[in-house]
Scaffold this active site. Structure first.
Site, mmCIF file in Angstrom:
data_model
loop_
_atom_site.group_PDB
_atom_site.id
_atom_site.type_symbol
_atom_site.label_atom_id
_atom_site.label_comp_id
_atom_site.label_asym_id
_atom_site.label_seq_id
_atom_site.Cartn_x
_atom_site.Cartn_y
_atom_site.Cartn_z
ATOM 1 C CG HIS A 112 -10.352 0.480 -0.070
ATOM 2 N ND1 HIS A 112 -9.810 1.726 -0.292
ATOM 3 C CD2 HIS A 112 -9.334 -0.404 -0.138
ATOM 4 C CE1 HIS A 112 -8.511 1.592 -0.498
ATOM 5 N NE2 HIS A 112 -8.196 0.311 -0.408
ATOM 6 C CD GLU A 138 -6.277 -1.689 2.721
ATOM 7 O OE1 GLU A 138 -5.514 -2.345 1.998
ATOM 8 O OE2 GLU A 138 -7.215 -1.020 2.291
ATOM 9 C CE LYS A 169 -6.098 0.240 -4.016
ATOM 10 N NZ LYS A 169 -5.405 1.281 -3.269
ATOM 11 C CG ASN A 186 -8.456 -3.270 -3.806
ATOM 12 O OD1 ASN A 186 -9.235 -3.260 -4.761
ATOM 13 N ND2 ASN A 186 -8.403 -2.296 -2.906
ATOM 14 C CB SER A 193 3.160 0.642 0.539
ATOM 15 O OG SER A 193 2.570 1.815 0.008
ATOM 16 C CD GLU A 242 -8.160 3.627 -2.874
ATOM 17 O OE1 GLU A 242 -8.734 2.827 -3.644
ATOM 18 O OE2 GLU A 242 -6.938 3.569 -2.632
ATOM 19 N N GLY A 302 -0.769 3.122 -1.325
ATOM 20 C CA GLY A 302 -0.299 3.646 -2.601
ATOM 21 C C GLY A 302 0.771 4.717 -2.469
HETATM 22 P P1 PGA Z 1 -1.459 -0.460 -2.050
HETATM 23 O O1 PGA Z 1 -3.052 -0.505 -1.786
HETATM 24 O O2 PGA Z 1 -0.969 -1.884 -1.838
HETATM 25 O O3 PGA Z 1 -1.317 -0.009 -3.474
HETATM 26 O O4 PGA Z 1 -0.884 0.482 -1.067
HETATM 27 C C1 PGA Z 1 -3.588 -1.277 -0.753
HETATM 28 C C2 PGA Z 1 -5.090 -1.129 -0.743
HETATM 29 O O5 PGA Z 1 -5.583 0.016 -0.874
HETATM 30 O O6 PGA Z 1 -5.835 -2.127 -0.612
#
Ligand code: PGA
Length: 250
Positions: free
Chosen positions: A95, A167, A11, A9, A213, A97, A173
């Protein structure tokens, strides 16, 4: 039999040129056939170019979003039909976000899921609790409500085109990963909820990915768990060697 999947992903990262360079890097490191499906989720602007670049390789392409409307006067939006026309096969929806920063409600996500499936896309549907919800021991309630709110209206056949990504928001992140045992516990719970709704066969066939992460160093322990069928990878999907290290965990 369910698939193992490692999905990236990106982003809101990578210009078109940077994205092309990353795909070229991925193609050069992914020379042997991996033991899992490999998907890259890219911004809309990369989809057509990247889909063309990965033809004949093991890499499949996902959009990171699509509109909740079919077509028309929705300035700036990109429809599921448009995503499909680029050659992309998947759409990431739900997601955290998007839920948090763009106020995507369960109803909006339900409309997006329906449009993605109606246009021949498969869906990677994200669920997961916040830190406060985890501390209040509400994680099971939260993920169940997220499933019920946006994907449990689907027929069993359509649900078969959905991959679930668990998640925990507190791990995205942040460098903080759920332990493999913590992740396995909730993945098994998610599978039990799917079983209660759609039965044993559908539950056993559903891929449930872990995200938050996930990296080369923790992927082997996570992926060894019976109910963790791969990962949705943010930060570590932005560099070919890092992404490959996760794929190699299978
Ligand atoms: P990350 O993000 O691996 O940077 O923690 C995962 C995600 O939001 O899909």
């Amino acid at each position: 039999m369910r698939k193992n999947i490692v999905a990236g992903n990106w982003k809101m990262n990578k210009t078109l040129q940077e994205g092309v360079a990353l795909v070229n890097d991925l193609k050069s490191v992914l020379t042997a056939k991996p033991n899992c499906d490999v998907i890259i989720g890219t911004p809309f602007i990369h989809l057509a170019t990247v889909s063309e670049m990965v033809k004949g390789t093991v890499i499949q392409v996902a959009a990171e979003n699509c509109a909740d409307k079919e077509s028309g006067a929705y300035t700036g939006e990109v429809s599921a039909a448009m995503v499909k026309s680029t050659g992309a096969e998947y759409c990431i929806l739900g997601h955290s976000e998007r839920r948090e920063y763009y106020h995507e409600t369960p109803e909006i996500l339900k409309a997006k899921v329906d449009l993605a499936l109606a246009n021949g896309l498969k869906v990677i549907f994200c669920i997961g609790e916040s830190l406060a919800e985890r501390e209040a021991n509400k994680q099971n309630e939260v993920v169940k409500a997220e499933l019920e709110g946006s994907v449990f209206h689907l027929s069993a056949e359509d649900f078969g085109k959905v991959v679930i990504a668990y998640e925990p928001i507190w791990a995205i992140g942040t460098g903080k990963t759920a332990t493999a045992d913590q992740a396995e516990e909730i993945h098994a719970y998610i599978r039990s909820v799917i079983k209660a709704k759609y039965g044993e066969k559908v539950a056993e066939d559903t891929s449930i990915l872990y995200g938050g992460s996930c990296k080369g160093s923790n992927a082997p322990e996570l992926f060894a768990k019976p109910d963790i069928d791969g990962g949705l990878i943010g930060g570590a999907s932005l560099k070919a060697p890092d992404f490959k290290a996760i794929i190699d965990a299978f």
